[in-house]
Design an enzyme around this catalytic site. Structure first.
Site, mmCIF file in Angstrom:
data_model
loop_
_atom_site.group_PDB
_atom_site.id
_atom_site.type_symbol
_atom_site.label_atom_id
_atom_site.label_comp_id
_atom_site.label_asym_id
_atom_site.label_seq_id
_atom_site.Cartn_x
_atom_site.Cartn_y
_atom_site.Cartn_z
ATOM 1 N N CYS A 190 -14.127 -42.154 -13.057
ATOM 2 C CA CYS A 190 -13.560 -41.775 -11.760
ATOM 3 C C CYS A 190 -13.420 -40.266 -11.571
ATOM 4 C CB CYS A 190 -12.198 -42.442 -11.585
ATOM 5 S SG CYS A 190 -12.265 -44.254 -11.579
ATOM 6 N N HIS A 270 -11.892 -32.275 -21.615
ATOM 7 C CA HIS A 270 -12.376 -33.522 -22.203
ATOM 8 C C HIS A 270 -11.565 -33.805 -23.463
ATOM 9 C CE1 HIS A 270 -14.918 -36.749 -23.410
ATOM 10 N NE2 HIS A 270 -15.912 -36.443 -22.590
ATOM 11 N N HIS A 354 -1.091 -28.695 -0.624
ATOM 12 C CA HIS A 354 -1.463 -30.112 -0.566
ATOM 13 C C HIS A 354 -2.083 -30.512 -1.904
ATOM 14 C CE1 HIS A 354 -1.049 -29.318 3.740
ATOM 15 N NE2 HIS A 354 -1.919 -28.335 3.577
ATOM 16 N N HIS A 358 -6.035 -38.395 -7.774
ATOM 17 C CA HIS A 358 -6.953 -39.522 -7.920
ATOM 18 C C HIS A 358 -6.185 -40.840 -7.872
ATOM 19 C CE1 HIS A 358 -9.784 -42.387 -9.384
ATOM 20 N NE2 HIS A 358 -9.098 -42.581 -10.489
ATOM 21 N N ASN A 391 -9.366 -48.660 -4.933
ATOM 22 C CA ASN A 391 -9.903 -47.654 -5.847
ATOM 23 C C ASN A 391 -11.418 -47.621 -5.669
ATOM 24 O OD1 ASN A 391 -10.779 -46.050 -7.930
ATOM 25 N ND2 ASN A 391 -9.525 -47.019 -9.507
#
Length: 458
Positions: A190, A270, A354, A358, A391
């Site tokens: 995602c 990562h 703002h 996710h 989603n």
């Protein structure tokens, strides 16, 4: 009298300096020419090698037709007709769906509405093509960008990678130039929407010849439908829905005044070196050999832990000095008290007007809100996007962006933070600065329902 004397003194000093400079030029002309040429070349080199400003010209989100709406009743009917699912699995999915935060107006893949209800390669291609072509068509129409002026095509689709690739599909459909550079990203979860924008920006910042990048962010959930009885794999059936977004990222200064936002900072981290993070969301076979994506119970903890690591790197780049000083002081007090006091969480609303979070699921939104101490007003767009569209994987931050625009909340100069999480485990951030006031485009996916939001009960 005194000001007159001071003026005469300054004039004398100026005349003295001018005389010295003329004398230097006449006696050391070769040195002057040398330094002049060096300075000219340095300025020329800087002009040609400096990073270019990169901006979002515009974007478009795919809105499937009304007959693809996947209400609770349609979902229930589909499950009951599925001979591969046992009653316990159906009851589990029903319970997950009712607590998921999804509403009755999300969109399902084509195969759910077909007679045989079989997730085939043809229906997966149909799902991908409908979203990709619709979003690109709308984008090209409102930007007036000639497809022949596109220099790069980047497509990200996490778990559907046909051959030829989706980027080749776009090149063929729109008859793009033969020298266009195409990239196809997969398996990045995602966060790949944020990652693909960052990728495009890195290419555009350092290039003189490449000016326009078409970024397509999609997911095909058809072939990821899971018919087994592993509960961690059944969750994806309940929360993922159809969606796609396309964007033009450019460094062409002639287009800057027409752009929506400028990308001022990006960060990717990562955390796959940690085993629990690597396996938090994992595609594998269950004990019966049926392939599915397992969302472990550890996923929410992993998201919170790695978000903290991510913002430790991001914070010094974006927070005002007052917030950084506050945080540094709290860290010192934590060390001096031997852990009895806890470091304060910086207030990121002081850095951003703002925030697009996710929308991986209700628990993910709540966890981000807890970690960053965000109010319900800040997390509202994420919650409403989850309710309206489900989603949609990597494209959902753009549906959230469209929510801000439909509400008319964004003004010129505002800063916006997009943050997303992906398998692996990855965290990505984009920091934008608005070039102009937001406006509600004719293809905004919220156009027909924005007045119904925010919901009072979620």
């Amino acid at each position: 009298m005194i000001p007159l004397i001071q003026a005469l003194q300054l004039s004398f000093l100026g005349l003295l300096f001018l005389t010295f400079f003329i004398h230097f030029l006449t006696t050391h002309l070769h040195l002057f020419l040398f330094f002049f040429v060096c300075a000219s070349f340095s300025l020329l080199y800087y002009y040609h090698t400096r990073p270019h400003r990169v901006f979002l010209l515009n974007y478009s989100c795919y809105k499937p037709p009304p007959h693809r709406r996947c209400s609770y009743q349609i979902g229930e009917s589909f499950l009951l007709k599925n001979v591969d699912l046992v009653q316990e699995s159906i009851d589990f999915m029903r319970n997950i769906y009712l607590k998921s935060g999804l509403g009755d107006e999300t969109y399902g893949p084509p195969f759910i509405f077909e007679e045989d209800k079989m997730p085939t390669l043809n229906s997966a291609n149909q799902e991908a093509q409908e979203g990709i072509f619709s979003s690109i068509d709308d984008l090209l129409a409102k930007t007036l960008i000639d497809p022949q002026s596109i220099d790069i095509v980047i497509v990200t689709c996490g778990s559907f990678s046909p051959s030829p690739s989706l980027s080749s599909l776009i090149l063929n459909h729109y008859k793009l130039r033969s020298d266009v550079k195409t990239y196809n990203l997969s398996g990045m979860g995602c966060s790949s929407g944020v990652i693909s924008i960052d990728f495009a920006a890195r290419v555009l910042r350092g290039s003189q010849k490449v000016q326009n990048a078409l970024v397509v962010i999609t997911e095909s959930i058809t072939l990821n439908w899971y018919n087994g009885d592993n509960r961690s794999m059944l969750v994806t059936n309940c929360i993922f829905r159809v969606g796609c977004a396309a964007a033009i990222i450019s460094n062409n200064p002639n287009l800057f005044q027409h752009a929506k936002m400028e990308l001022v900072h990006s960060l990717r981290t990562h955390h796959g070196a940690d085993d629990s993070a690597y396996k938090a969301a994992f595609q594998e076979e269950d004990d019966k050999g049926i392939t599915g994506v397992s969302l472990t119970k550890d996923l929410i903890r992993v998201a919170g832990m790695n978000l903290r690591q991510h913002i430790k790197i991001l914070a010094p780049c974006v927070l005002p000095m007052t917030q950084l000083a506050n945080y540094a002081y709290s860290m010192i007090m934590t060390i001096l008290s031997q852990g009895k006091s806890k470091p304060v969480v910086p207030d990121f609303t002081k850095a951003f007007d703002h925030i697009c979070i996710h929308t991986g699921g209700k628990a993910v939104i709540d966890q981000v809100g807890r970690v960053l101490n965000l109010s319900d007003d800040v997390t509202e767009p994420a919650k409403m996007s989850l309710n309206r569209f489900g989603n949609t994987s990597s494209s959902l931050v753009f549906y959230e962006l469209a929510y801000f625009e439909a509400k008319g909340r964004v003004k010129k100069g505002d800063k916006m933070w997009m943050i997303a999480f992906g398998t692996g485990f990855k965290v990505g951030s984009l920091v934008w600065k608005w070039i102009q006031d937001s406006k509600q485009d004719s293809d905004n996916p919220w156009n027909d329902c924005i007045n119904n939001y925010p919901l009072k009960v979620w």
